[in-house]
Write an enzyme that holds these catalytic residues in place. Structure first.
Site, PDB file in Angstrom:
ATOM      1  N   CYS A   2     -13.969 -22.041   3.728  1.00 30.83           N
ATOM      2  CA  CYS A   2     -14.982 -22.974   3.212  1.00 30.83           C
ATOM      3  C   CYS A   2     -16.315 -22.234   3.229  1.00 30.83           C
ATOM      4  O   CYS A   2     -16.458 -21.211   3.868  1.00 30.83           O
ATOM      5  CB  CYS A   2     -15.097 -24.207   4.100  1.00 30.83           C
ATOM      6  SG  CYS A   2     -13.575 -25.104   4.262  1.00 30.83           S
ATOM      7  N   ARG A  27     -15.565 -19.049  -1.727  1.00 29.35           N
ATOM      8  CA  ARG A  27     -14.853 -19.267  -0.463  1.00 29.35           C
ATOM      9  C   ARG A  27     -14.037 -20.553  -0.463  1.00 29.35           C
ATOM     10  O   ARG A  27     -13.246 -20.796   0.436  1.00 29.35           O
ATOM     11  CB  ARG A  27     -15.849 -19.309   0.708  1.00 29.35           C
ATOM     12  CG  ARG A  27     -16.631 -18.032   0.933  1.00 29.35           C
ATOM     13  CD  ARG A  27     -17.664 -18.220   2.023  1.00 29.35           C
ATOM     14  NE  ARG A  27     -17.026 -18.556   3.271  1.00 29.35           N
ATOM     15  CZ  ARG A  27     -16.578 -17.630   4.126  1.00 29.35           C
ATOM     16  NH1 ARG A  27     -16.695 -16.360   3.820  1.00 29.35           N
ATOM     17  NH2 ARG A  27     -15.997 -17.962   5.255  1.00 29.35           N
ATOM     18  N   TRP A  74     -12.412 -25.791   1.044  1.00 27.16           N
ATOM     19  CA  TRP A  74     -11.025 -25.427   0.704  1.00 27.16           C
ATOM     20  C   TRP A  74     -10.178 -26.231   1.651  1.00 27.16           C
ATOM     21  O   TRP A  74     -10.198 -26.021   2.863  1.00 27.16           O
ATOM     22  CB  TRP A  74     -10.816 -23.928   0.914  1.00 27.16           C
ATOM     23  CG  TRP A  74      -9.488 -23.426   0.419  1.00 27.16           C
ATOM     24  CD1 TRP A  74      -9.184 -22.993  -0.839  1.00 27.16           C
ATOM     25  CD2 TRP A  74      -8.275 -23.317   1.167  1.00 27.16           C
ATOM     26  NE1 TRP A  74      -7.874 -22.603  -0.909  1.00 27.16           N
ATOM     27  CE2 TRP A  74      -7.285 -22.799   0.307  1.00 27.16           C
ATOM     28  CE3 TRP A  74      -7.916 -23.599   2.489  1.00 27.16           C
ATOM     29  CZ2 TRP A  74      -5.973 -22.563   0.706  1.00 27.16           C
ATOM     30  CZ3 TRP A  74      -6.614 -23.363   2.895  1.00 27.16           C
ATOM     31  CH2 TRP A  74      -5.664 -22.851   2.001  1.00 27.16           C
ATOM     32  N   ASN A 100     -16.092 -24.976   9.145  1.00 29.20           N
ATOM     33  CA  ASN A 100     -15.137 -24.056   8.531  1.00 29.20           C
ATOM     34  C   ASN A 100     -14.166 -23.651   9.621  1.00 29.20           C
ATOM     35  O   ASN A 100     -14.568 -23.197  10.688  1.00 29.20           O
ATOM     36  CB  ASN A 100     -15.857 -22.818   7.974  1.00 29.20           C
ATOM     37  CG  ASN A 100     -14.861 -21.814   7.375  1.00 29.20           C
ATOM     38  OD1 ASN A 100     -13.764 -22.205   6.980  1.00 29.20           O
ATOM     39  ND2 ASN A 100     -15.247 -20.556   7.327  1.00 29.20           N
ATOM     40  N   GLY A 101     -12.883 -23.856   9.392  1.00 28.51           N
ATOM     41  CA  GLY A 101     -11.869 -23.484  10.383  1.00 28.51           C
ATOM     42  C   GLY A 101     -10.884 -24.621  10.570  1.00 28.51           C
ATOM     43  O   GLY A 101     -10.830 -25.543   9.770  1.00 28.51           O
ATOM     44  N   GLU A 483       0.496  -4.669  -6.892  1.00 25.91           N
ATOM     45  CA  GLU A 483      -0.888  -5.140  -7.079  1.00 25.91           C
ATOM     46  C   GLU A 483      -1.066  -5.722  -8.476  1.00 25.91           C
ATOM     47  O   GLU A 483      -1.709  -6.758  -8.656  1.00 25.91           O
ATOM     48  CB  GLU A 483      -1.859  -4.004  -6.812  1.00 25.91           C
ATOM     49  CG  GLU A 483      -3.304  -4.275  -7.166  1.00 25.91           C
ATOM     50  CD  GLU A 483      -3.920  -5.461  -6.411  1.00 25.91           C
ATOM     51  OE1 GLU A 483      -3.276  -6.011  -5.502  1.00 25.91           O
ATOM     52  OE2 GLU A 483      -5.032  -5.863  -6.785  1.00 25.91           O
ATOM     53  N   LYS A 487      -2.353  -9.527  -9.167  1.00 22.96           N
ATOM     54  CA  LYS A 487      -3.532  -9.831 -10.000  1.00 22.96           C
ATOM     55  C   LYS A 487      -3.170 -10.824 -11.091  1.00 22.96           C
ATOM     56  O   LYS A 487      -3.874 -11.799 -11.317  1.00 22.96           O
ATOM     57  CB  LYS A 487      -4.063  -8.539 -10.633  1.00 22.96           C
ATOM     58  CG  LYS A 487      -4.839  -7.650  -9.697  1.00 22.96           C
ATOM     59  CD  LYS A 487      -6.214  -8.162  -9.356  1.00 22.96           C
ATOM     60  CE  LYS A 487      -6.446  -8.762  -8.035  1.00 22.96           C
ATOM     61  NZ  LYS A 487      -5.893  -8.360  -6.805  1.00 22.96           N
ATOM     62  N   GLU A 490      -2.305 -14.372  -9.607  1.00 18.99           N
ATOM     63  CA  GLU A 490      -3.347 -15.132  -8.894  1.00 18.99           C
ATOM     64  C   GLU A 490      -4.469 -15.604  -9.806  1.00 18.99           C
ATOM     65  O   GLU A 490      -5.169 -16.544  -9.474  1.00 18.99           O
ATOM     66  CB  GLU A 490      -3.901 -14.364  -7.710  1.00 18.99           C
ATOM     67  CG  GLU A 490      -4.775 -13.194  -7.999  1.00 18.99           C
ATOM     68  CD  GLU A 490      -5.391 -12.620  -6.712  1.00 18.99           C
ATOM     69  OE1 GLU A 490      -5.759 -13.373  -5.796  1.00 18.99           O
ATOM     70  OE2 GLU A 490      -5.493 -11.387  -6.640  1.00 18.99           O
ATOM     71  N   HIS A 506      19.899  -3.480  -8.706  1.00 21.32           N
ATOM     72  CA  HIS A 506      20.470  -4.213  -7.561  1.00 21.32           C
ATOM     73  C   HIS A 506      20.178  -5.700  -7.647  1.00 21.32           C
ATOM     74  O   HIS A 506      20.033  -6.374  -6.624  1.00 21.32           O
ATOM     75  CB  HIS A 506      19.924  -3.625  -6.255  1.00 21.32           C
ATOM     76  CG  HIS A 506      20.278  -2.184  -6.067  1.00 21.32           C
ATOM     77  ND1 HIS A 506      21.546  -1.766  -5.735  1.00 21.32           N
ATOM     78  CD2 HIS A 506      19.544  -1.070  -6.252  1.00 21.32           C
ATOM     79  CE1 HIS A 506      21.570  -0.447  -5.683  1.00 21.32           C
ATOM     80  NE2 HIS A 506      20.369   0.006  -5.986  1.00 21.32           N
ATOM     81  N   LYS A 605     -11.663 -16.665  -1.184  1.00 20.18           N
ATOM     82  CA  LYS A 605     -11.909 -15.219  -1.077  1.00 20.18           C
ATOM     83  C   LYS A 605     -11.548 -14.677   0.290  1.00 20.18           C
ATOM     84  O   LYS A 605     -11.060 -13.569   0.403  1.00 20.18           O
ATOM     85  CB  LYS A 605     -13.396 -14.936  -1.344  1.00 20.18           C
ATOM     86  CG  LYS A 605     -13.746 -13.453  -1.339  1.00 20.18           C
ATOM     87  CD  LYS A 605     -13.031 -12.703  -2.432  1.00 20.18           C
ATOM     88  CE  LYS A 605     -13.364 -11.235  -2.464  1.00 20.18           C
ATOM     89  NZ  LYS A 605     -12.495 -10.480  -3.403  1.00 20.18           N
TER      90      LYS A 605
HETATM   91  C1  AGP Z   1      -6.446 -10.338  -3.568  1.00 21.99           C
HETATM   92  O1  AGP Z   1      -6.875 -10.399  -4.899  1.00 21.99           O
HETATM   93  C2  AGP Z   1      -6.536 -11.690  -2.889  1.00 21.99           C
HETATM   94  N1  AGP Z   1      -7.857 -12.206  -2.960  1.00 21.99           N
HETATM   95  C3  AGP Z   1      -5.968 -11.657  -1.477  1.00 21.99           C
HETATM   96  O2  AGP Z   1      -4.632 -11.221  -1.531  1.00 21.99           O
HETATM   97  C4  AGP Z   1      -6.727 -10.755  -0.485  1.00 21.99           C
HETATM   98  O3  AGP Z   1      -6.506  -9.399  -0.793  1.00 21.99           O
HETATM   99  C5  AGP Z   1      -6.198 -11.038   0.924  1.00 21.99           C
HETATM  100  O4  AGP Z   1      -6.464 -12.393   1.242  1.00 21.99           O
HETATM  101  C6  AGP Z   1      -6.817 -10.123   1.998  1.00 21.99           C
HETATM  102  O5  AGP Z   1      -8.186 -10.342   2.067  1.00 21.99           O
HETATM  103  P1  AGP Z   1      -9.062  -9.328   2.993  1.00 21.99           P
HETATM  104  O6  AGP Z   1      -9.007  -7.971   2.351  1.00 21.99           O
HETATM  105  O7  AGP Z   1     -10.447  -9.895   2.990  1.00 21.99           O
HETATM  106  O8  AGP Z   1      -8.435  -9.314   4.361  1.00 21.99           O
END
Ligand code: AGP
Length: 610
Positions: A2, A27, A74, A100-101, A483, A487, A490, A506, A605
């Site tokens: 958050c 966030r 969030w 937040n938490g 990766e 991308k 997400e 396999h 994020k």
């Molecule tokens: C990647 O695009 C995502 N936002 C997510 O997988 C991110 O890499 C992951 O949450 C790790 O975040 P961090 O590098 O801040 O630990």
């Protein structure tokens, strides 16, 4: 997960808070709200939706206030509803808090309060906290004592910001498990989950540590530890400026950050290479004797950061004699892996606040490992808890989908691997110099690729309507396939999977059909022929094929329907180049699908909860 902002000063508080929440919206963006202290008491405005929706509500009321708190959510406990949005207030309406938490023991506390006659409006854990504060304050009359006692009642993680109608010109913060930073200006003070929130107003910041309690006021900032003892905090001046937290003419932060990757690589490498060799041992506090004590390296991370660790695994294996293990933090922290003083444990996290990665680090540190953080945030929890830190120096990354920090992480990890090879005598100096001479050209080669965005944009038009994607790669290209799939899924919400190309036969090969594009990452390297066979297997089953291959390759175009070329480079450095078209492909497909690219649904994020 958050975004939190607090302000005390002379400006119009709602302007400062809305501006700050917008800078923190990456966030979390399920709902947003403000609590403002006015002459008529605390006003709380909150609504499901984006900060912009809250801003429109304010325009109709335009409250006059110079002190307030704000929140963008969030959802963890309780659905995405107006009632569950923060801030939450106590029964008297004199207290309001944002959080937040996760308070893990909130149910038992809620039952206790209900037995005392407290009535709850929401399903959140946060509302339990505000009632606890109000009840305790009514008994003690002392806000500091109240907040010290509070920490003894709560289990879990909480960054709290508290405003009380009868405590004018002051706002209180508590930090445990979730980040909070403080900003001090001229006759005004700020608190927030992250620095960008108040960067337009001040660059003088203080980081709260675990258990810290803070008072921000017109007169400045005071901090106490969890026992209520005053503490002096170091005041940092951040080297970011506001422009770095704005789009600077790009349509999206993600696109801006993709295009910053050449600059980021130069920034990450700057000052860390001298006379053709790595020069990071002093920064890390390492020497040959220390490095000789390690017999294994653990690389631990989440998401995209985990994929950068997988890339690093390949070069660590090649350049050192160490046993390498890579795992996602949410698994590593519960496994019975041998970890001891002969372990170098590397934690990769751009935010430095990912809950699972923090927990994994604390476990490794308790086991005696030497802990290194690869992170983008100087004052982050991870950076402050490890033995050694290497900062990415990538500038703030606002887009939820990591791009430039992924590239920065690979560069930082490569420097660590080269340094380890040198310190342990397993990487001959002429080989190190050869590798470095290519590494310093990578930023330029990335920028050549950035200029070819339009080619990928055209390609995106051909595949944006697909419902599924398969990404394949071998060796050091396999993490890039992973990766690329992440991308795409997400930000476009298209289902995408990645497999080691050799694994196709396999099982995954059963998926192949004309409507399932297969994207192969196949630079000219030692596994080229093997991956080419996989491409031919897929082609034989009528899958539409896309290839990321080395420019000038005349074989691949004969077997695939779409080609994205990357400049030649040594095998080890191909990930820096092959990831760029995959970032562009995900971006442009998501754009064509009208997605919220910088703030994808359900994501945040920084995953600061487990
Ligand atoms: C990647 O695009 C995502 N936002 C997510 O997988 C991110 O890499 C992951 O949450 C790790 O975040 P961090 O590098 O801040 O630990």
């Amino acid at each position: 997960m958050c975004g939190i902002v607090g302000y005390v000063g002379r400006r119009n508080a709602s302007d400062v808070l809305i501006d700050g929440l917008k800078r923190l919206e990456y966030r979390g963006y399920d709902s947003a709200g403000l609590a403002l202290r006015t002459g008529d008491g605390l006003i709380i405005l909150k609504e499901v939706g984006k900060v912009a929706d809250l801003e429109r509500m304010l325009e109709e009321i335009s409250p006059c206030s110079t002190q307030g708190i704000g929140h963008t959510r969030w959802a963890t406990h309780g659905g995405v509803t107006q009632v569950n949005a923060h801030p939450h207030r106590d029964g008297s309406g004199k207290f309001a808090i944002v959080h937040n938490g996760i308070v893990e023991n909130y149910m038992e506390l809620k039952e206790e309060l209900e037995r005392e006659g407290v009535e709850f409006l929401s399903e959140t854990d946060t509302e339990v906290v505000v009632h606890l504060i109000a009840t305790s304050f009514s008994q003690t009359g002392d806000i500091l004592e109240t907040l010290v006692n509070l920490q003894g009642r709560l289990r879990g993680s909480f960054a709290l910001v508290v405003i009380q109608q009868d405590l004018p010109d002051r706002i209180y913060c508590v930090r445990k498990g979730s980040p909070l930073v403080l900003g001090s200006g001229d006759g005004e003070s700020f608190c927030a989950s992250d620095v960008p929130a108040f960067l337009p107003y001040t660059r003088k910041i203080q980081y709260l540590e675990e258990g810290d309690i803070a008072e921000i006021s017109l007169g400045g900032i005071r901090v106490w530890d969890e026992n209520g003892c005053p503490v002096e905090k170091t005041v940092f001046t951040v080297d970011w400026d506001v422009s770095m937290t704005e789009k600077s003419g790009f349509s999206h932060f993600m696109l801006k950050e993709i295009h910053e990757q050449g600059m980021v690589l130069r920034s990450t490498l700057k000052g860390r290479i001298a006379d053709g060799r790595t020069a990071v041992d002093q920064e890390l506090g390492w020497d040959a004797e220390m490095a000789s004590k390690w017999d294994k390296v653990h690389l631990v991370a989440c998401g995209t950061s985990y994929y950068s660790a997988l890339v690093a695994e390949r070069v660590l294996e090649k350049w050192t004699d160490l046993e390498i293990k890579v795992d996602v933090a949410s698994e590593y922290r519960y496994r019975h892996i041998k970890c001891d003083p002969s372990t170098l444990a590397v934690f990769v996290s751009q935010s430095g606040e990912t809950a699972d990665t923090l927990a994994a680090q604390r476990k490794a540190r308790a086991d005696g490992a030497h802990c290194l953080a690869i992170t983008n945030v100087r004052g982050s929890t991870l950076a402050r808890e490890v033995h050694s830190v290497m900062l990415l120096k990538a500038g703030p990354e606002i887009g939820v989908a990591a791009t430039k920090t992924f590239t920065g992480q690979m560069a930082a990890l490569f420097l660590v691997a080269l340094q380890l090879g040198r310190l342990r005598g397993t990487l001959p100096s002429d080989e190190e110099e050869r590798l470095i001479s290519e590494l310093i050209h990578i930023p330029y080669k990335v920028e050549l690729l950035l200029e070819r965005e339009n080619e990928v944009m055209e390609l995106a038009k051909r595949y944006a309507s697909k419902s599924n994607f398969l990404f394949i790669g071998r060796g050091i290209s396999f993490p890039i396939a992973l990766e690329g799939a992440l991308k795409l899924k997400e930000i476009s919400y298209i289902h995408a999977e990645a497999y080691a190309a050799g694994e196709m036969k396999h099982g995954p090969i059963a998926l192949l059909e004309p409507d399932l594009p297969v994207l192969a990452v196949i630079p000219r390297d030692g596994l080229y022929e093997k991956t080419l066979s996989n491409i031919q297997e897929a082609k034989a089953r009528n899958a539409p094929l896309i290839a990321v291959c080395t420019e000038g390759d005349t074989i691949i175009p004969q077997h695939v329907e779409s080609v994205i070329e990357i400049p030649w480079t040594d095998e080890e450095f191909t990930p820096f180049l092959s990831v760029v078209p995959l970032q562009f492909l995900a971006f442009h497909i998501a754009l064509l699908k009208g997605r919220e690219i910088d703030q994808p649904r359900n994501l945040a994020k920084s995953v600061t909860v487990e």
